[in-house]
Design a protein around this motif. Structure first.
Motif, PDB file in Angstrom:
ATOM      1  N   THR A 172      71.161 -13.046  37.795  1.00 57.83           N
ATOM      2  CA  THR A 172      70.813 -11.765  37.185  1.00 57.83           C
ATOM      3  C   THR A 172      69.471 -11.904  36.474  1.00 57.83           C
ATOM      4  OG1 THR A 172      71.680 -12.077  34.950  1.00 57.83           O
ATOM      5  CG2 THR A 172      73.294 -11.537  36.677  1.00 57.83           C
ATOM      6  N   LEU A 201      74.914  -6.684  41.376  1.00 57.19           N
ATOM      7  CA  LEU A 201      74.465  -8.079  41.440  1.00 57.19           C
ATOM      8  C   LEU A 201      75.623  -9.035  41.675  1.00 57.19           C
ATOM      9  CD1 LEU A 201      72.013  -8.118  38.403  1.00 57.19           C
ATOM     10  CD2 LEU A 201      71.523  -7.535  40.786  1.00 57.19           C
ATOM     11  N   THR A 256      70.957  -5.267  32.342  1.00 52.07           N
ATOM     12  CA  THR A 256      72.075  -5.821  33.107  1.00 52.07           C
ATOM     13  C   THR A 256      73.364  -5.375  32.422  1.00 52.07           C
ATOM     14  OG1 THR A 256      70.747  -7.746  33.748  1.00 52.07           O
ATOM     15  CG2 THR A 256      73.146  -7.934  33.965  1.00 52.07           C
ATOM     16  N   THR A 304      72.442  -3.564  37.804  1.00 50.94           N
ATOM     17  CA  THR A 304      71.171  -3.115  37.242  1.00 50.94           C
ATOM     18  C   THR A 304      70.739  -1.915  38.076  1.00 50.94           C
ATOM     19  OG1 THR A 304      69.752  -4.422  38.701  1.00 50.94           O
ATOM     20  CG2 THR A 304      70.542  -5.512  36.690  1.00 50.94           C
ATOM     21  N   ASP A 323      68.834  -1.974  40.385  1.00 51.27           N
ATOM     22  CA  ASP A 323      68.722  -2.418  41.777  1.00 51.27           C
ATOM     23  C   ASP A 323      70.056  -2.378  42.515  1.00 51.27           C
ATOM     24  OD1 ASP A 323      65.986  -2.900  41.621  1.00 51.27           O
ATOM     25  OD2 ASP A 323      66.294  -4.917  40.842  1.00 51.27           O
TER      26      ASP A 323
END
Length: 282
Positions: free
Chosen positions: A134, A107, A81, A102, A104
């Motif tokens: 997170t 966030l 993160t 991240t 992904d």
């Protein structure tokens, strides 16, 4: 246990160079098993060069939130993160902004709300403080001058944040500069706000900062991680470096709140000066 790190480092106008530097930094952090890395404000493109009279011809490059730069940083982050500061473009407006990413994607985001001196000449103000979830827990972000105001971190804590990332490009005093940075009054205030915001909300505060020079401003460094009792768990000096600590955030926050739970013991009915037009705490 979560391994958390806050960076003190210098970042200027060159965004591609900054991304190369961050790639090396993040890879090193990954080898050190760091799970949350908080980078300074204005990592991507640097900060303004004059706090009182920003030069309109020397403003940081403005990046789109969904642009290739944050996308590249997210790919670098992978399982980590990472919080980073940059100048965000939104239509014709520019914001001093932060994003938490991240692999992904994004966030959470924050646009700096409180603007000192002439910063309004370079950036539009943000209008909210919001926590988000997170892999390392629920957290929120502050930028620079935001942490001067207790209501900023308190809003995040009330929204469930157990970690507050405070990203800064915090300079030495521009009006009464000391000969040595540790004696500068802004150095004292920077440390004071970090400890106070953590202790009054009983959260973990992760404070990053720029180092070196940008135009006429000299940045303080002094990255640190502060526990929920206000104790400094790790810190850097005025030069570049990484403050790192292993901490069980949930355990330490619950321990701090076991006897004295500041958020639960507030007397909201007595805070008349904080009431908004609807009669709610603003």
């Amino acid at each position: 246990m979560t391994r958390i790190a806050a960076l003190a480092g210098h970042f200027g106008r060159d965004v591609p160079r900054a991304l190369l530097k961050l790639e090396t930094l993040i890879e090193s952090a990954r080898r050190d098993r760091i799970e949350l890395l908080v980078l300074p404000d204005a990592c991507l493109g640097g900060y303004i060069s004059d706090l009182r009279r920003p030069d309109p011809d020397d403003l940081p490059p403005a990046l789109w939130r969904d642009g290739p730069e944050l996308d590249a940083l997210a790919r670098m982050a992978g399982e980590m993160t990472v919080c980073v500061g940059y100048t965000e473009r939104d239509g014709d407006l520019r914001y001093n902004a932060a994003a938490c990413v991240t692999g992904d994607g994004i966030l959470g985001t924050h646009r700096k709300v409180h603007q000192p001196a002439g910063e309004f000449l370079a950036y539009a103000p943000g209008d909210r403080f919001e926590a988000f979830d997170t892999p390392v827990g629920r957290m929120g972000m502050l930028i620079d001058y935001d942490k001067t105001f207790p209501e900023s971190a308190r809003t995040l804590a009330l929204d469930g944040a157990r970690i507050v990332a405070a990203l800064s490009a915090w300079p030495a005093s521009v009006t009464d500069r000391a000969a040595r940075l540790p004696q500068d009054r802004q150095s004292r205030l920077f440390d004071l706000y970090d400890a106070a915001r953590a202790a009054e909300n009983q959260v973990v505060l992760v404070s990053s900062n720029q180092t070196g020079m940008q135009g006429g401003m000299r940045f303080l460094g002094q990255a640190k991680i502060v526990g929920p009792g206000g104790e400094v768990l790790a810190r850097t000096g005025t030069k570049g470096g990484l403050a790192v600590v292993d901490i069980d955030v949930e355990v330490e926050v619950e321990r701090a709140r076991r006897v004295l739970h500041h958020l639960a013991e507030r007397r909201v009915d007595t805070y008349r000066g904080l009431l908004d037009e609807k009669g709610d705490i603003g």
